[in-house]
Design an enzyme around this catalytic site. Structure first.
Site, PDB file in Angstrom:
ATOM      1  N   ASN A  39      23.461  20.149 -49.145  1.00  0.00           N
ATOM      2  CA  ASN A  39      22.766  20.970 -50.141  1.00  0.00           C
ATOM      3  C   ASN A  39      21.524  21.540 -49.463  1.00  0.00           C
ATOM      4  O   ASN A  39      20.559  20.826 -49.231  1.00  0.00           O
ATOM      5  CB  ASN A  39      22.385  20.080 -51.343  1.00  0.00           C
ATOM      6  N   TRP A  40      21.596  22.829 -49.162  1.00  0.00           N
ATOM      7  CA  TRP A  40      20.478  23.445 -48.418  1.00  0.00           C
ATOM      8  C   TRP A  40      19.285  23.739 -49.318  1.00  0.00           C
ATOM      9  O   TRP A  40      18.232  24.152 -48.831  1.00  0.00           O
ATOM     10  CB  TRP A  40      20.947  24.745 -47.751  1.00  0.00           C
ATOM     11  N   GLU A  69      23.164  10.249 -57.263  1.00  0.00           N
ATOM     12  CA  GLU A  69      21.920  10.431 -56.525  1.00  0.00           C
ATOM     13  C   GLU A  69      20.771   9.764 -57.278  1.00  0.00           C
ATOM     14  O   GLU A  69      20.235  10.363 -58.236  1.00  0.00           O
ATOM     15  CB  GLU A  69      21.623  11.918 -56.365  1.00  0.00           C
ATOM     16  N   HIS A 108      22.208  19.077 -60.484  1.00  0.00           N
ATOM     17  CA  HIS A 108      21.360  18.375 -59.506  1.00  0.00           C
ATOM     18  C   HIS A 108      20.071  17.938 -60.196  1.00  0.00           C
ATOM     19  O   HIS A 108      19.577  18.609 -61.100  1.00  0.00           O
ATOM     20  CB  HIS A 108      21.054  19.307 -58.331  1.00  0.00           C
ATOM     21  N   SER A 135      18.462  10.617 -49.267  1.00  0.00           N
ATOM     22  CA  SER A 135      18.006  10.235 -47.931  1.00  0.00           C
ATOM     23  C   SER A 135      19.127   9.667 -47.066  1.00  0.00           C
ATOM     24  O   SER A 135      18.907   8.770 -46.253  1.00  0.00           O
ATOM     25  CB  SER A 135      16.829   9.248 -48.016  1.00  0.00           C
ATOM     26  N   GLY A 194      20.658  16.379 -48.367  1.00  0.00           N
ATOM     27  CA  GLY A 194      19.634  17.416 -48.392  1.00  0.00           C
ATOM     28  C   GLY A 194      19.071  17.627 -46.996  1.00  0.00           C
ATOM     29  O   GLY A 194      19.617  18.359 -46.168  1.00  0.00           O
ATOM     30  N   GLY A 195      17.965  16.976 -46.708  1.00  0.00           N
ATOM     31  CA  GLY A 195      17.222  17.193 -45.463  1.00  0.00           C
ATOM     32  C   GLY A 195      18.063  17.149 -44.193  1.00  0.00           C
ATOM     33  O   GLY A 195      17.936  18.026 -43.322  1.00  0.00           O
ATOM     34  N   GLU A 225      17.096  18.151 -59.383  1.00  0.00           N
ATOM     35  CA  GLU A 225      16.014  19.150 -59.373  1.00  0.00           C
ATOM     36  C   GLU A 225      16.232  20.198 -60.468  1.00  0.00           C
ATOM     37  O   GLU A 225      15.268  20.713 -61.038  1.00  0.00           O
ATOM     38  CB  GLU A 225      15.904  19.790 -57.974  1.00  0.00           C
TER      39      GLU A 225
HETATM   40  C1  PEP Z   1      19.733  16.018 -52.446  1.00  0.00           C
HETATM   41  O1  PEP Z   1      18.825  16.759 -52.784  1.00  0.00           O
HETATM   42  O2  PEP Z   1      20.837  16.132 -52.993  1.00  0.00           O
HETATM   43  C2  PEP Z   1      19.463  14.998 -51.443  1.00  0.00           C
HETATM   44  C3  PEP Z   1      20.250  13.975 -51.386  1.00  0.00           C
HETATM   45  O3  PEP Z   1      18.374  15.211 -50.631  1.00  0.00           O
HETATM   46  P1  PEP Z   1      17.919  14.274 -49.376  1.00  0.00           P
HETATM   47  O4  PEP Z   1      19.166  13.984 -48.581  1.00  0.00           O
HETATM   48  O5  PEP Z   1      16.936  15.099 -48.645  1.00  0.00           O
HETATM   49  O6  PEP Z   1      17.356  13.029 -49.968  1.00  0.00           O
END
Ligand code: PEP
Length: 256
Positions: A10-11, A170, A98, A216, A237-238, A100
């Site tokens: 997920n960018w 998540e 999501h 993460s 994500g990251g 967010e």
């Molecule tokens: C996400 O936003 O779906 C996510 C899992 O981010 P990160 O891997 O950066 O925690």
């Protein structure tokens, strides 16, 4: 039952079209050895980067997803994108609900449900996100929260439709914080999600649904997480924003 691993990046609001194209071009050779029967690899860029990424991914084992979809076919919904528009752009997957979106844009289980039905009707493959806040986990309410998100978000789906849905668990406290649920803790929660799906759609369907972990996840912990019985991949994500870290994560996730 064996379920194919699915690793999706997920960018978020990162990568212009040129940057997205470059990322996919760099990723392609690094994951070319990943057999499509073993894992689905998905990247989910912002809307304006989709076309460039679909073009760059052509002929490779990288699939493309969007980060949201509206429930209406067309109309006065400023800033929204329909399922047909995503299909036309060559998109295969779509992230729905999501945390967010829930936190900053008022997404609810009811709107998740509407978006999900529109995505399914258009032939998109939805990735439906669920997860508890830190205070909900600390207050012992994780299962109650997840049950409500699953029951509300998936309401009215037929068992056949459910076979086309991916769930992403998540824990909100683990997203972008560097805090990961331990593999054992995540597995317990994934098992709860699996049991809830079995209750809602029958065991045959529930056992086949892929449940990703997100929060993460990185190359260092992907192997241990995906080795758990009910963890079928990751929503990243990251670590998905650089070709080498995403490729390393994918390889570790599928390593036996
Ligand atoms: C996400 O936003 O779906 C996510 C899992 O981010 P990160 O891997 O950066 O925690």
């Amino acid at each position: 039952m064996s379920r194919k691993v699915i690793i999706a990046g997920n960018w978020k609001m990162n990568k212009t079209a040129a940057e997205g194209k470059a990322l996919v071009e760099a990723l392609k050779p690094l994951v070319a050895d990943v057999c499509p029967d073993v894992a689905d690899i998905v990247v989910c860029p912002p809307f304006t980067t989709l076309a460039a990424v679909v073009e760059a991914a052509k002929g490779s084992n990288i699939k493309v997803g969007a980060q949201n979809v509206h429930w209406a076919a067309s109309g006065a919904f400023t800033g929204e994108i329909s399922a047909a528009m995503l299909k036309e752009a060559g998109v295969e997957y779509v992230i729905i609900g999501h945390s967010e979106r829930r936190q900053y844009f008022g997404e609810t289980d009811a709107t998740v449900n509407q978006r999900l039905k529109a995505a399914l009707a258009a032939g998109l493959k939805p990735i439906v996100c669920v997860g508890e806040l830190l205070e909900e986990r600390e207050g012992g309410r994780t299962e109650q929260v997840l049950a409500a998100q699953l029951t509300g978000g998936l309401a009215g789906l037929t068992p056949e439709e459910m076979t086309r849905v991916v769930i992403a668990y998540e824990p909100v406290w683990a997203i972008g914080t560097g805090k990961t649920a331990t593999p054992e803790m995540a597995e317990l929660t994934h098992n709860f999600i699996r049991c809830t799906l079995n209750d809602l759609f029958g065991k045959e369907v529930g056992e086949g649904v892929r449940i990703q972990y997100g929060g993460s996840m990185k190359a260092e912990n992907a192997g241990e997480l995906v080795a758990q019985r009910n963890i079928d991949g990751g929503l990243i994500g990251g670590a998905a924003l650089k070709a080498d870290s995403f490729a390393a994560l994918i390889h570790n996730a599928i390593a036996k």
